[in-house]
Structure formats: structure tokens, C-alpha cells
Write an enzyme that holds these catalytic residues in place. Structure first.
Site, mmCIF file in Angstrom:
data_model
loop_
_atom_site.group_PDB
_atom_site.id
_atom_site.type_symbol
_atom_site.label_atom_id
_atom_site.label_comp_id
_atom_site.label_asym_id
_atom_site.label_seq_id
_atom_site.Cartn_x
_atom_site.Cartn_y
_atom_site.Cartn_z
ATOM 1 N N TYR A 57 50.399 39.396 69.019
ATOM 2 C CA TYR A 57 50.775 38.978 70.366
ATOM 3 C C TYR A 57 49.766 38.094 71.077
ATOM 4 O O TYR A 57 50.079 37.520 72.114
ATOM 5 C CB TYR A 57 51.125 40.211 71.195
ATOM 6 C CG TYR A 57 52.371 40.878 70.650
ATOM 7 C CD1 TYR A 57 53.624 40.370 70.938
ATOM 8 C CD2 TYR A 57 52.274 41.957 69.780
ATOM 9 C CE1 TYR A 57 54.767 40.932 70.397
ATOM 10 C CE2 TYR A 57 53.417 42.535 69.231
ATOM 11 C CZ TYR A 57 54.652 42.017 69.546
ATOM 12 O OH TYR A 57 55.780 42.576 68.993
ATOM 13 N N TYR B 9 54.672 52.932 75.680
ATOM 14 C CA TYR B 9 56.133 52.769 75.740
ATOM 15 C C TYR B 9 56.606 51.844 74.648
ATOM 16 O O TYR B 9 55.814 51.162 74.001
ATOM 17 C CB TYR B 9 56.559 52.257 77.117
ATOM 18 C CG TYR B 9 56.140 50.846 77.440
ATOM 19 C CD1 TYR B 9 57.018 49.793 77.230
ATOM 20 C CD2 TYR B 9 54.876 50.556 77.955
ATOM 21 C CE1 TYR B 9 56.649 48.491 77.532
ATOM 22 C CE2 TYR B 9 54.502 49.265 78.247
ATOM 23 C CZ TYR B 9 55.384 48.230 78.043
ATOM 24 O OH TYR B 9 55.039 46.936 78.328
#
Length: 429
Positions: A147, A429
Site C-alpha cells: 500500500y 478492521y
């Protein structure tokens, strides 16, 4: 091979038992996510929890679909890549919550990698978020090498710890307040209230997706698709009787080996509650070791122990990766403690945060404006994401060759970016 990139909300109907039943395209999307993370196929209860949470969060489900699937394809109507996003908030310090674009459930089927699918979905999603006025995006990662090329930088970290709770355990001072055990399946409201207070006070905290109370309370166990009957919980009451912390845990045993207490979630709205819950956990009978994978980098427990060698750090984990979309809005919202100014040049391969910005801080607030002047300090947008919450310092990243600038300018920038504590995000999450 051609692909059709689509976006949709989570769609479902409600059956006679009040359970969400997803439509075919929504179920295929979630099953593709389960496959991407090597999980078992999702069953009715799991789909119910996932779809209701996605709907409550207003999530957008993105997928890449084959336009001309080959014979014997797994399922021509199932996406070969997935990506979900929704908007919550990030605590940026100083009592301020910044609107945050949260991304998760990113998968690409092994047979369709290196075709640009992730880049297309990411670019579209971040562009829409920026155009909608969101100043920051965030995600958690399964692989640390992916990322950074999209402008995300690791910004918060957690400790995995192991605590010896044998007879040697003791705190230097008795913790205050009162702890009581509760039925974990019945305390969803407590979980929400305490987390909301934690989120309001703790720089680095991100708001939780709507499925979190189901997991924290054990009302849903992904491994069984039923309530977790081994889950236990306790709450801490302050001097006035108000609940200001909770812990959710399981006691586990590997064969005939010793029992171990594994904390699933521990969230508090005060330091007294944090130490009080640890004192309770150390008193649980038939257990002499407690593990916690979400401890803060600056953990008061370590220094509250009479014998600090009972506390072991077994692993460090990056949690939240940040991606600045609007430099002006993000920096003006941030907590600041030092006065000063700098001309900051931001490089962004995706072009979203590119530019030179004058950052002037007075009385703990920043004024940020675009500038045509030559920048004094130049950094990549990934570096800005890592610096933003104070999880790492300019001095450390300077030694990693992450900046351009004169020694004087970098010294001024280092002082300007200083924050008094490291951020703490207890939410994966």
C-alpha cells in the site's frame, strides 16, 4: 482478458426471524472476500452480521467481474477482486475527530493478479473520497509491501504482550474502582458507550465498523457461526459507580498444557479502569499467563507492576496506515504543541496531495496555505501519513533518508511535528 468494475451497496431482505438475507450479488461478493482471506464459506449468521454492518455503515462494495468468463470458471457472477469502503472518524488529538475514509476487504484472486485491478479500484475509490471532501483515508494491511505505492504510510502500532500472573504478580499501588463480571452477550450497549469515550480521548483511534459489538460480546463467533460460549467479560466502575472500562476474554488450553487467558478486547475511558481490569485479570484462578495483542506502545501497566519483568513484549504490529487526500484540511485539524513554520513540499505519485504548503503554527493551531515558493522540506505523501499522528518522529525518518532539506529546515520541521505521546488505536478492521 476484460473486466467490468462495479460498485454497489450491501443489499438484503429480512426473513421471518429478523435475519438479513443478502441478494445473490451481495452474497457472492462476501463469499469472494472469505475466499481471498482463506476463510471458510460464510454461513447464514455470518452473512447476516456482515451485511447488516455494511448497510449500517453505508459501505460501498466494489468488485471486478469477468466480462467473458472461460469455461469451468469458479463462478462467472462472482468478483475476482473485492474492495469495500465507508466513512467514519479519526481522533487527531486536541479533542478533534477528523472525517475518515476507511478501506478494507481488499482481495484479488491469484489467477487475476498483476492485471491492474487493485490500482483501478483504489484510484477510483480514493478519487471519489477526495472529491467528496474526505481529507484522509485509512486501512489495515495483511501485507506491508503493497500500500505504500498508493500513498499509505504506517501510522499507529500495537504491542502483543504476555503477562505472568503467577504469585509473583502485583501492582505497586492497588488499583482504584470496582470490577464486576458480566454476561458478555448482554453488554453491547456498554461496549459501544465505553469505546465512544475512548475514541473521543485517544489520539490515533479510529471509529469502529458496525460489526464490532457482535464480535466483542461474543454474540457471533466466525469459527462456529454461533454465539461464542467460551467468551467472558468484566466491567470496571469508577468511584461514582459509572462503567468506564470493559474486558472481553477467553480462557484457552492447548491439550493438557497450562491454561492461558487471551484478551479479545480491552477498552477503557480512564487509566484507573485500565489498571483495575488488569488487576482483575491477574486474579483469575487456574491461570498464570495473560496475553493481549492490542496493548499501547506506551503501556502504563509495564511501569505499574511491582516486578516489571513479568511483562513481555512478544511482537510489534503496525495497525492503521494513513493516506492524506487533502493536505490543508488534514494538517489544520491535527494536534500541534510547538509554534513555528515551514514550507513543506509533498510528492504524490497519484497526484492527489501534490504541492507546496506553508504550515504556520501559533497557539496549538495550524494555518496551512498553498505556496508557489521553493519548499524547505520535501517528503513523500507516505511519509506524511506516518508522521501525521506522531507515531514516529522526523528524527527517526530523517535517518531513513525520507526527506530532502537543509539541516536547519529539517530541525525546525522536527520540532514542529513533535507530539507528547504516541497514538493508540485499539481497532483492527
Amino acid at each position: 482478458m476484460d473486466y467490468d468494475l462495479r460498485a454497489q451497496p450491501a443489499r438484503a431482505t429480512t426473513d421471518a426471524d429478523g435475519r438479513s438475507v443478502p441478494d445473490a450479488s451481495t452474497e457472492r461478493w462476501f463469499q469472494a472476500v472469505a475466499q481471498g482471506f482463506h476463510d471458510a464459506r460464510m454461513r447464514p449468521r455470518g452473512l447476516d452480521v456482515a451485511v447488516r454492518a455494511a448497510a449500517a455503515d453505508g459501505a460501498t462494495l466494489r468488485g471486478a467481474y469477468l466480462t467473458d468468463p472461460p469455461p469451468l470458471d469458479l463462478d462467472p457472477h462472482t468478483p475476482v477482486a473485492t474492495f469495500i469502503s465507508f466513512d467514519k472518524t479519526l481522533n487527531v488529538g486536541g479533542g478533534r475527530l477528523l472525517p475518515l475514509h476507511m478501506i478494507t476487504d481488499v482481495t484479488v484472486r491469484p489467477t487475476h493478479r498483476r492485471r491492474g485491478l487493485l490500482r483501478q479500484m483504489m484510484t477510483t475509490d480514493l478519487t471519489e473520497a477526495r472529491d467528496a471532501g474526505l481529507p484522509m483515508a485509512a486501512l489495515t494491511v495483511s501485507e506491508g509491501s503493497i500500500y505504500g505505492r498508493f500513498g499509505f504510510g504506517a501510522a499507529t502500532w500495537l504491542r502483543h504482550i504476555s503477562l505472568d500472573t503467577s504469585r509473583r504478580f502485583g501492582l505497586r499501588d492497588e488499583a482504584s474502582g470496582r470490577v464486576e463480571m458480566v454476561d458478555p452477550h448482554a453488554c453491547a450497549d456498554v461496549v459501544r458507550d465505553v469505546f465512544e469515550r475512548f475514541h473521543a480521548r485517544e489520539r490515533g483511534s479510529v471509529d469502529r465498523p458496525s460489526w464490532y459489538p457482535e464480535w466483542v460480546t461474543g454474540r457471533y463467533d466466525p469459527t462456529s457461526d454461533e454465539p461464542d460460549q467460551r467468551r467472558r467479560a468484566a466491567v470496571h466502575h469508577d468511584g461514582s459507580g459509572t462503567v468506564d472500562g470493559y474486558v472481553s476474554y477467553r480462557v484457552e488450553q492447548d491439550g493438557q498444557g497450562p491454561r492461558q487467558l487471551a484478551i479479545q478486547d480491552l477498552v477503557t475511558a480512564s487509566d484507573d479502569a485500565y489498571l483495575g481490569l488488569w488487576q482483575f485479570l491477574a486474579a483469575v484462578d487456574l491461570v498464570e499467563n495473560v496475553t493481549f495483542s492490542r496493548a499501547p506502545m506506551e503501556d502504563p501497566l509495564e511501569f505499574a507492576l511491582a516486578d516489571p519483568r513479568l511483562y513481555s513484549v512478544t511482537r510489534l504490529e503496525d495497525v492503521i496506515w494513513l493516506r492524506v487526500l487533502d493536505v490543508v484540511a488534514a494538517l489544520e485539524a491535527r494536534e500541534w504543541v510547538q509554534d513555528g513554520s515551514v514550507l513543506l513540499g509533498v510528492r504524490d505519485a497519484m497526484g492527489m496531495a501534490e504541492g507546496t504548503f506553508r504550515v504556520e503554527v501559533r497557539d496549538r493551531r495550524a494555518e496551512v496555505t498553498r505556496s508557489d515558493r521553493e519548499p524547505e522540506v520535501v517528503l513523500d505523501v507516505t511519509t506524511l501519513g506516518s508522521l501525521y499522528l506522531g507515531g514516529v518522529t522526523v528524527r527517526t525518518l530523517r535517518r531513513s533518508n525520507r526527506f530532502e532539506g537543509t539541516p536547519d529546515a529539517l530541525d525546525r520541521f522536527a520540532r514542529l511535528m513533535e507530539l507528547p505521546t504516541r497514538p493508540y488505536c485499539v481497532t483492527r478492521y
